[in-house]
Structure formats: C-alpha cells, structure tokens
Design a protein around this motif. Structure first.
Motif, PDB file in Angstrom:
ATOM      1  N   GLN A 239     115.440 116.842  90.237  1.00 28.56           N
ATOM      2  CA  GLN A 239     115.943 118.210  90.167  1.00 28.56           C
ATOM      3  C   GLN A 239     117.445 118.273  89.920  1.00 28.56           C
ATOM      4  N   THR A 240     118.120 117.123  89.920  1.00 28.39           N
ATOM      5  CA  THR A 240     119.540 117.097  89.588  1.00 28.39           C
ATOM      6  C   THR A 240     119.708 117.614  88.162  1.00 28.39           C
ATOM      7  N   PRO A 241     120.657 118.482  87.907  1.00 28.21           N
ATOM      8  CA  PRO A 241     120.729 119.146  86.589  1.00 28.21           C
ATOM      9  C   PRO A 241     121.137 118.189  85.467  1.00 28.21           C
ATOM     10  N   PRO A 242     120.788 118.537  84.224  1.00 31.20           N
ATOM     11  CA  PRO A 242     121.254 117.766  83.061  1.00 31.20           C
ATOM     12  C   PRO A 242     122.772 117.626  83.122  1.00 31.20           C
ATOM     13  N   THR A 243     123.250 116.431  82.768  1.00 30.19           N
ATOM     14  CA  THR A 243     124.656 116.113  82.997  1.00 30.19           C
ATOM     15  C   THR A 243     125.313 115.507  81.763  1.00 30.19           C
ATOM     16  N   PHE A 244     126.569 115.879  81.551  1.00 20.78           N
ATOM     17  CA  PHE A 244     127.401 115.329  80.473  1.00 20.78           C
ATOM     18  C   PHE A 244     128.554 114.575  81.133  1.00 20.78           C
ATOM     19  N   LEU A 245     128.784 113.327  80.702  1.00 22.47           N
ATOM     20  CA  LEU A 245     129.838 112.489  81.261  1.00 22.47           C
ATOM     21  C   LEU A 245     130.765 112.002  80.156  1.00 22.47           C
ATOM     22  N   LEU A 246     132.064 111.947  80.463  1.00 26.00           N
ATOM     23  CA  LEU A 246     133.035 111.441  79.490  1.00 26.00           C
ATOM     24  C   LEU A 246     134.160 110.726  80.214  1.00 26.00           C
ATOM     25  N   GLN A 247     134.515 109.536  79.711  1.00 31.70           N
ATOM     26  CA  GLN A 247     135.592 108.773  80.330  1.00 31.70           C
ATOM     27  C   GLN A 247     136.159 107.754  79.343  1.00 31.70           C
ATOM     28  N   ASN A 248     137.380 107.294  79.642  1.00 30.58           N
ATOM     29  CA  ASN A 248     138.041 106.277  78.822  1.00 30.58           C
ATOM     30  C   ASN A 248     138.018 104.921  79.516  1.00 30.58           C
ATOM     31  N   GLU A 249     137.871 103.874  78.723  1.00 24.29           N
ATOM     32  CA  GLU A 249     137.839 102.537  79.294  1.00 24.29           C
ATOM     33  C   GLU A 249     139.201 102.100  79.811  1.00 24.29           C
ATOM     34  N   SER A 259     131.890 106.773  85.788  1.00 25.05           N
ATOM     35  CA  SER A 259     130.879 107.398  84.931  1.00 25.05           C
ATOM     36  C   SER A 259     129.671 106.509  84.754  1.00 25.05           C
ATOM     37  N   LEU A 260     129.908 105.198  84.568  1.00 17.62           N
ATOM     38  CA  LEU A 260     128.792 104.272  84.347  1.00 17.62           C
ATOM     39  C   LEU A 260     127.833 104.266  85.531  1.00 17.62           C
TER      40      LEU A 260
END
Length: 313
Positions: A239-249, A259-260
């Motif tokens: 039930q956790t909502p759809p998620t968008f993740l963004l990050q720099n190495e 994020s990983l």
C-alpha cells in the motif's frame, strides 16, 4: 542624565526589535495558517524565536537562498494554480537536515513549478529545532514532530479538497534531503496517525497517493551499504504509494545509498518505483538550473506523473 536616558532608549529599542523579529511570511496574496488548532502535540521548548536568514555565501545556481531557524509553530501555505487546475495537489517538505528549512530553494520555488503545471502546492513549514541544535536529526522515530506535522497537513488538504478545488485521490508529497526522508516516512506510516485525533481533518486519510523524494537522506544505515533504515523497512507494504527517487552519485551529504536502499525495499514489496541516478550534481540544488543534466529533473517527474495517471498529456 540625558545621555544615559538616550543610551537606555536605544538599547531598549534594539531589544524590542530583536524580540519582535518577524517569522517567515509567504509572498503577497498567500497566507500561512497554523495546522494545529490548539495544543501542539509533543511540543518542546526551542531556545530562541523563529528567524529567517539568507545564505549569500554558498550560492545555488548563482543565487543566495533563504532558510528558517527555530520553527516551533508549524504552518502551511496554499499556492493555487492561476490557470488550468488539474485537481492534483502536492504537499512540499523543504529540506535542511531536520535543523532548518530551505524555504525558497526547496519550498516556494517548487510551488512555482507545480503551479505552472496546474498542480496545487501546499508548502509545509514543519517543526525543526534550529541550526546547530541537538538532536540534529528529527527523523522519526527519534523525534515524532515532523511526521506529526506532515500527517496533519495531508489530512487538512483532503478535508479542504472541495474548497481548494483538489481531487482528494490525487494528493502527493514532494521532499528534498531531510524532506525526502519525510516523504518516505509519510508513505510508510499511513495506516494510522502517530498522534491523538484532534478534529474531523484527522479522520481523512494521511496516505499520499504518490511520493517524490529528491536527494533524500536518513534512509540507509552505513557507508557503502544499502541496508535500509529499520523503521522504513519494517513498515513498507504494497500500500506504500508509487514513488519517484532522484540522487547524485557525488552527493556527499546524503549518499546515493539512501535512494538505492529505499528503491530495493520498495521493489521487494511490489511498490511501483522509478529511480534516476546521475554521476554529478552534488546536493541541495533544488529546481535551479545549471549546466548539469540532473537539474532537468522536473521534466522527468512530469513524465512520471503522466505515467501513473496523476496528470494527463
């Protein structure tokens, strides 16, 4: 005697001005309102008044940025789109290590973008103890206050959905850095509130319909490890909502493992998740454009929102 009287007047005036230092105010035409009608749950004393500061040294996109210290009274400010209204709404959590709030870089500037795309923005000024104060991390469960404020705000948005021309089934969250952790916390702690019900707004769902975490922190457990924060890991469900993740190495504040680790946890639970990683770009760039490709991330989010049905083409 006259000289001493003058000195005393100047000192008194200076102290009065310090005591009357104004809290942060939104731009003209917008009004911030307190989210708690009475006693604030788990209220803790903060040494010093709320203050607004400008960092003109560490420029972002060639410009200074504004942050707030010592927030003890949480508020929200509604920014409604002036043109087309898609019905979607996003509650925005500025970052700042759970110590301060980067109120323009990761707050009002995000609202400008969302409004331009026909999305209502609700900017949450959640409680933070202040720069340099302990505990440094207000990440739940070490401290409940930010999550309490976030859950309350989501309920209020749905409670006022008709008044604010919002579809109560298209209410999401967007957060940066520590605010990105707050995105994850609201996403996984959505079945019930962590505070006692206050009024009818608390009978509305506090589950986000979608979640966007930009360079989130407080999610992985150790350097070079994708072991997920136990509190987040133990509460992820389908039930956790759809998620968008963004990050720099090369993010040296909140590492790419943050994020990983969350990505892996969501995938294992069968939650739709999209992640974008870039080699360069560092931390805390907000929506300010630079020559680096990562700063085009808002277009990626817009495409993702179309894909999950929040926005139409």
């Amino acid at each position: 005697m006259k000289l001493w009287s003058l000195v005393l007047c100047i000192v008194s005036s200076f102290n009065f001005m310090r005591a009357q230092q104004p809290v942060w105010q939104p731009s003209s035409g917008h009004k911030q309102v307190q989210i708690w009608p009475g006693a604030i749950p788990d209220a803790a004393p903060i040494t010093g008044p709320e203050t607004v500061k400008i960092d003109a040294k560490d420029l972002v996109g060639g410009k200074p940025w504004t942050y707030i210290n010592n927030v003890s009274v949480p508020t929200m400010t509604v920014y409604s789109p002036k043109g087309t209204n898609t019905g979607a709404a996003v509650v925005v959590f500025p970052g700042g290590g759970y110590q301060i709030l980067a109120i323009d870089l990761e707050g009002t500037e995000a609202c400008d973008w969302l409004n331009f795309r026909g999305i209502t923005c609700v900017l949450l000024k959640y409680r933070v103890p202040g720069e340099g104060k302990l505990p440094k991390s207000g990440a739940y469960p070490s401290s409940p206050i930010a999550l309490e404020d976030a859950q309350r705000a989501l309920g209020l948005v749905r409670f006022h959905a008709v008044e604010w021309h919002i579809d109560p089934h298209k209410v999401g969250v967007l957060g940066f850095s520590a605010g990105g952790h707050l995105v994850a916390a609201t996403s996984v702690h959505s079945e019930k509130r962590i505070y006692q019900e206050v009024d009818a707004a608390d009978r509305e769902s506090c589950r986000p319909d979608f979640a966007i975490a930009i360079y989130p922190g407080h999610l992985s457990m150790a350097d070079n490890s994708i072991a997920l924060n136990p509190d987040i890991r133990s509460h992820i469900t389908r039930q956790t909502p759809p998620t968008f993740l963004l990050q720099n190495e090369d993010d040296n504040v909140d590492r790419v493992e943050d994020s990983l680790s969350y990505y892996v946890g969501l995938k294992r639970a069968g939650v739709p998740v999209e992640m974008h990683l870039y080699a360069h770009g560092g931390h805390a760039f907000g929506l300010r454009r630079t020559k680096l490709p990562v700063t085009a991330w808002p277009e990626l989010v817009e495409t993702w929102l179309i894909g999950i049905g929040v926005l139409s083409r």
